[in-house]
Write a protein that holds these residues in place. Structure first.
Motif, PDB file in Angstrom:
ATOM      1  N   PRO A 181       0.798  -1.229   0.000  1.00 27.69           N
ATOM      2  CA  PRO A 181       0.000   0.000   0.000  1.00 27.69           C
ATOM      3  C   PRO A 181       0.828   1.275   0.000  1.00 27.69           C
ATOM      4  CG  PRO A 181       0.008  -1.009   2.173  1.00 27.69           C
ATOM      5  CD  PRO A 181       0.672  -1.978   1.254  1.00 27.69           C
ATOM      6  N   LEU A 182       2.104   1.212   0.401  1.00 29.17           N
ATOM      7  CA  LEU A 182       2.958   2.395   0.349  1.00 29.17           C
ATOM      8  C   LEU A 182       3.529   2.544  -1.058  1.00 29.17           C
ATOM      9  CD1 LEU A 182       4.992   2.473   3.687  1.00 29.17           C
ATOM     10  CD2 LEU A 182       2.926   3.740   3.073  1.00 29.17           C
ATOM     11  N   LYS A 240       1.230  10.386   3.801  1.00 32.24           N
ATOM     12  CA  LYS A 240       1.590   9.181   3.063  1.00 32.24           C
ATOM     13  C   LYS A 240       1.042   9.256   1.653  1.00 32.24           C
ATOM     14  CE  LYS A 240       0.809   6.329   7.231  1.00 32.24           C
ATOM     15  NZ  LYS A 240       2.184   5.919   7.530  1.00 32.24           N
ATOM     16  N   LEU A 242      -0.353   6.565  -0.765  1.00 29.87           N
ATOM     17  CA  LEU A 242      -0.787   5.179  -0.847  1.00 29.87           C
ATOM     18  C   LEU A 242      -1.151   4.837  -2.285  1.00 29.87           C
ATOM     19  CD1 LEU A 242      -3.070   4.932   2.328  1.00 29.87           C
ATOM     20  CD2 LEU A 242      -0.611   4.506   2.122  1.00 29.87           C
TER      21      LEU A 242
END
Length: 306
Positions: A181-182, A240, A242
């Motif tokens: 997911p990163l 973040k 994603l």
């Protein structure tokens, strides 16, 4: 369960003698609040003190009467986690009381970490009421205790992960790159590990934490390399990027809130950073079939080094 090697008489740690007196007082108070009727025993003759007698606690816990009497008197004896578990069950201790018992007995490593079934019942209602905002509740180690459907849509491999792997750090360092997911693990991974080390410093003597690090080092060379750098960072709000196979990349800001009713537990709220990200997060929440595709693909690619 009989008196044996797990709870033989032995010197207690000299550095914390006051804890023995605290342990004695705590055990007496917990014993006195339970009646024989509460545990299915006849009330018997007239009692001079409320609650169960020491010999009744020993009988119900399956330990020696003399040993339990010494424990409650604060004598310098050792107790195994298994024996304390039996005493805790007999005295009907909740999660907070159980952890307190272990610490007073100089067995903090055996304290039960927060689990989903120990959270206040309203937590589930709260995070479901925050939909369509993705929200999770995690413990200090990053184990996901409970999450809402929007969070599950963002991190589809977490929902059905086996015990020990329903953990944010474990997932980002063991998933194959195609399912991670990163979007940029090389950039964001070091920060995740540095913050984890900050939390680890408060738990480094606990076997469960040491075992988690050992397993993750063996599973992910990338994590092992970052862990050996010894970097440490304070937790805080985090931006973040994603990605999801169904919608591509989107930007999220995470904000954590400590739960006062559950020490060591925090609620993490994921806020889309822009309109396009909000649209993509909302689409994922409305299309659970997209999560199933990611789960199936990740399962088939397990074993690819992270």
């Amino acid at each position: 369960m009989q008196t044996g090697p797990g709870h033989r008489a032995a010197p207690a740690p000299a550095r914390r003698p006051h804890r023995r007196a605290d342990l004695a007082a705590f055990l007496r108070s917990r014993r006195e609040r339970i009646t024989p009727e509460d545990v299915g025993m006849p009330p018997g003759p007239r009692r001079r003190t409320p609650g169960l007698r020491r010999e009744e606690v020993a009988q119900l816990a399956g330990v020696g009467v003399t040993w339990y009497t010494w424990l409650e008197q604060g004598r310098p004896i050792n107790a195994s986690p298994q024996v304390l578990d039996a005493v805790a069950r007999t005295l009907r201790l909740d999660a907070a009381e159980r952890g307190h018992l272990y610490r007073l007995a100089d067995l903090p490593d055996a304290a039960v970490p927060p689990q989903a079934d120990t959270l206040p019942p309203e937590v589930r209602q709260i995070i479901d009421g925050m939909l369509p905002q993705p929200v999770s509740v995690v413990n200090d180690r990053g184990d996901v205790l409970v999450s809402n459907t929007a969070y599950d849509a963002l991190f589809p491999t977490l929902r059905d992960a086996p015990p020990g792997e329903r953990n944010t750090l474990w997932q980002i360092f063991t998933l194959p790159d195609c399912c991670n997911p990163l979007a940029d693990l090389d950039r964001e991974g070091p920060e995740h590990v540095a913050v984890f080390r900050h939390r680890y410093s408060r738990h480094k003597d606990e076997p469960a934490w040491r075992d988690f690090v050992r397993r993750l080092r063996a599973e992910s060379p990338r994590f092992a390399l970052l862990w050996d750098r010894q970097d440490v960072a304070l937790p805080g709000p985090c931006d973040k990027v994603l990605r999801h196979a169904a919608v591509g990349e989107f930007r999220i800001r995470t904000t954590g809130f400590e739960l006062t009713a559950s020490p060591g537990v925090r609620m993490i709220v994921y806020t889309p950073a822009d309109a396009e990200s909000r649209e993509r997060v909302a689409w994922l929440a409305d299309h659970p079939e997209a999560a199933e595709l990611v789960r199936a693909h990740a399962h088939g690619r397990r074993g690819v080094p992270a």
